[in-house]
Design a protein around this motif. Structure first.
Motif, mmCIF file in Angstrom:
data_model
loop_
_atom_site.group_PDB
_atom_site.id
_atom_site.type_symbol
_atom_site.label_atom_id
_atom_site.label_comp_id
_atom_site.label_asym_id
_atom_site.label_seq_id
_atom_site.Cartn_x
_atom_site.Cartn_y
_atom_site.Cartn_z
ATOM 1 N N LYS A 1 0.821 -1.212 0.000
ATOM 2 C CA LYS A 1 0.000 0.000 0.000
ATOM 3 C C LYS A 1 0.854 1.260 0.000
ATOM 4 O O LYS A 1 0.531 2.243 -0.699
ATOM 5 N N PHE A 2 1.924 1.281 0.768
ATOM 6 C CA PHE A 2 2.798 2.452 0.800
ATOM 7 C C PHE A 2 3.428 2.697 -0.572
ATOM 8 O O PHE A 2 3.547 3.837 -1.025
ATOM 9 N N ALA A 3 3.825 1.611 -1.231
ATOM 10 C CA ALA A 3 4.400 1.742 -2.567
ATOM 11 C C ALA A 3 3.370 2.309 -3.538
ATOM 12 O O ALA A 3 3.669 3.218 -4.331
ATOM 13 N N ALA A 4 2.129 1.816 -3.478
ATOM 14 C CA ALA A 4 1.076 2.297 -4.370
ATOM 15 C C ALA A 4 0.722 3.746 -4.073
ATOM 16 O O ALA A 4 0.511 4.553 -4.993
ATOM 17 N N ALA A 5 0.643 4.114 -2.774
ATOM 18 C CA ALA A 5 0.317 5.488 -2.390
ATOM 19 C C ALA A 5 1.385 6.455 -2.852
ATOM 20 O O ALA A 5 1.100 7.570 -3.325
ATOM 21 N N SER A 6 2.660 6.040 -2.752
ATOM 22 C CA SER A 6 3.756 6.887 -3.183
ATOM 23 C C SER A 6 3.739 7.105 -4.702
ATOM 24 O O SER A 6 4.031 8.205 -5.197
ATOM 25 N N PHE A 7 3.355 6.081 -5.434
ATOM 26 C CA PHE A 7 3.363 6.158 -6.901
ATOM 27 C C PHE A 7 2.163 6.912 -7.452
ATOM 28 O O PHE A 7 2.272 7.651 -8.432
ATOM 29 N N THR A 8 0.993 6.726 -6.815
ATOM 30 C CA THR A 8 -0.237 7.294 -7.370
ATOM 31 C C THR A 8 -0.674 8.599 -6.701
ATOM 32 O O THR A 8 -1.503 9.333 -7.246
ATOM 33 N N GLY A 9 -0.182 8.870 -5.486
ATOM 34 C CA GLY A 9 -0.574 10.093 -4.789
ATOM 35 C C GLY A 9 -1.962 10.044 -4.180
ATOM 36 O O GLY A 9 -2.549 11.096 -3.894
ATOM 37 N N SER A 10 -2.499 8.850 -3.949
ATOM 38 C CA SER A 10 -3.843 8.720 -3.398
ATOM 39 C C SER A 10 -3.833 8.890 -1.882
ATOM 40 O O SER A 10 -3.103 8.193 -1.167
ATOM 41 N N SER A 11 -4.669 9.793 -1.398
ATOM 42 C CA SER A 11 -4.796 10.004 0.039
ATOM 43 C C SER A 11 -5.457 8.808 0.715
ATOM 44 O O SER A 11 -5.062 8.388 1.806
ATOM 45 N N ALA A 12 -6.481 8.254 0.069
ATOM 46 C CA ALA A 12 -7.171 7.094 0.631
ATOM 47 C C ALA A 12 -6.234 5.895 0.739
ATOM 48 O O ALA A 12 -6.250 5.157 1.726
ATOM 49 N N MET A 13 -5.379 5.714 -0.283
ATOM 50 C CA MET A 13 -4.435 4.608 -0.253
ATOM 51 C C MET A 13 -3.394 4.816 0.846
ATOM 52 O O MET A 13 -2.998 3.873 1.537
ATOM 53 N N LEU A 14 -2.952 6.068 1.049
ATOM 54 C CA LEU A 14 -2.005 6.346 2.128
ATOM 55 C C LEU A 14 -2.642 6.061 3.483
ATOM 56 O O LEU A 14 -1.988 5.513 4.379
ATOM 57 N N SER A 15 -3.918 6.418 3.643
ATOM 58 C CA SER A 15 -4.618 6.129 4.894
ATOM 59 C C SER A 15 -4.681 4.628 5.134
ATOM 60 O O SER A 15 -4.486 4.147 6.260
ATOM 61 N N GLU A 16 -4.953 3.883 4.068
ATOM 62 C CA GLU A 16 -4.999 2.433 4.185
ATOM 63 C C GLU A 16 -3.624 1.854 4.512
ATOM 64 O O GLU A 16 -3.504 0.884 5.258
ATOM 65 N N ALA A 17 -2.570 2.463 3.963
ATOM 66 C CA ALA A 17 -1.209 1.994 4.247
ATOM 67 C C ALA A 17 -0.871 2.208 5.725
ATOM 68 O O ALA A 17 -0.302 1.321 6.383
#
Length: 309
Positions: free
Chosen positions: A24-40
């Motif tokens: 999740k951290f890798a995906a959040a860093s690549f896509t810039g998604s706030s929701a994904m960062l919260s999930e990470a």
């Protein structure tokens, strides 16, 4: 202390959350998604939480000593309470902060399909852990309903993992729709709204876990079924006129203290009373192995009558 089944549930959750958190951290860093960062952050907190529960299980196994004559079983309840605080303070706090920041400073999510793949894999991993925790609850709930079993459970490891993974599954669904709608309608603010909802889910989960752990920490008694069973054993013993008081307290998931005051017939000799007390102790422990310590106060009928006057 917690059962081996509970420990297996925690180990499974630890492995799954650690793997999911990195992804999740890798995906959040690549896509810039706030929701994904919260999930990470959520998965990272859950990973740390499982580590704390394992620590609690280990420390709860320590034998009694002078400073803790009843052992350290209640340490497991303390660490479960710490887990609830971390979910609320870090998991919910960071998610709400990220949501507000994304709403105030919206920016589009890039490569959303990466997020979809990661969220899908996370659902599989979290789903497997949820099933393992649910099976453990089902194996120990007896004839109680599921919600009643969770409410009355004395083992915080099982219901903590179950609630964590339930919150994780809900969070994944919210993150998926938040990212999807944000990309579909070109409204980056919806990604931030999803993060806020995830934060609210975590806050509610943490509040309920804290409430359950507080009850255990402040001296929760045995279930009504156990108390009724002990009363039946006492009633079946000859020479007993009645029970004045019966008190129980959990010092761990599988460690109960029993204190009981009993009126014995005046016709019994001191030796016969002693024999019945010893027989009661053995019968109670045989039927309920979780009752580790039994203290029986023997009174004569005329003694208890005099005490009331």
């Amino acid at each position: 202390m917690a059962s081996s089944g509970s420990r297996n549930v925690i180990l499974a959750a630890l492995a799954a959350n650690a793997l999911v958190a990195v992804t999740k951290f890798a995906a959040a860093s690549f896509t810039g998604s706030s929701a994904m960062l919260s999930e990470a952050v959520h998965s990272l907190v859950d990973t740390g939480n499982q580590g704390l529960l394992l620590l609690g299980i280990k420390r709860a196994k320590r034998p009694p000593d002078r400073t803790h004559p009843f052992g350290y079983g209640m340490e497991l309840y303390f660490w479960a309470f710490v887990v609830a605080i971390l979910i609320f303070g870090i998991g919910a706090g960071v998610s709400i902060y990220e949501g507000i920041n994304k709403i105030q400073n919206p920016h589009p999510v890039t490569s959303p399909y990466i997020n979809y793949i990661v969220l899908g894999l996370a659902m599989i991993f979290e789903g497997v852990v949820w099933v393992i925790a649910f099976k453990q609850l089902r194996a120990t709930k007896g004839d109680l309903g599921y919600f009643e079993a969770i409410r009355r459970s004395k083992d915080p490891t099982v219901f903590t993992v179950l609630f964590e993974d339930t919150a994780a599954m809900l969070g994944l669904v919210v993150a998926f729709f938040g990212i999807f709608l944000s990309h579909q309608y070109n409204l980056p603010v919806l990604d931030g709204v999803a993060s806020l909802i995830i934060g609210a889910i975590l806050a509610l989960t943490a509040s309920y876990l804290a409430y359950e752990c507080k009850s255990l920490l402040t001296g929760e008694g045995a279930t009504r079924k156990v108390v009724a069973g002990v009363e039946q054993i006492i009633a079946e013993e000859s020479g007993i006129c009645g029970v004045n008081e019966l008190l129980t307290m959990h010092f761990g998931p599988q460690e109960i203290l029993l204190n009981v005051s009993i009126d014995f017939s005046d016709k019994l000799t001191s030796g016969e009373v002693q024999d019945r007390v010893s027989a009661l102790e053995h019968s109670i422990k045989d039927r309920y192995p979780d009752i580790k310590r039994v203290f029986i106060e023997a009174q004569r009928t005329h003694e208890s009558t005099g005490a009331q006057q």
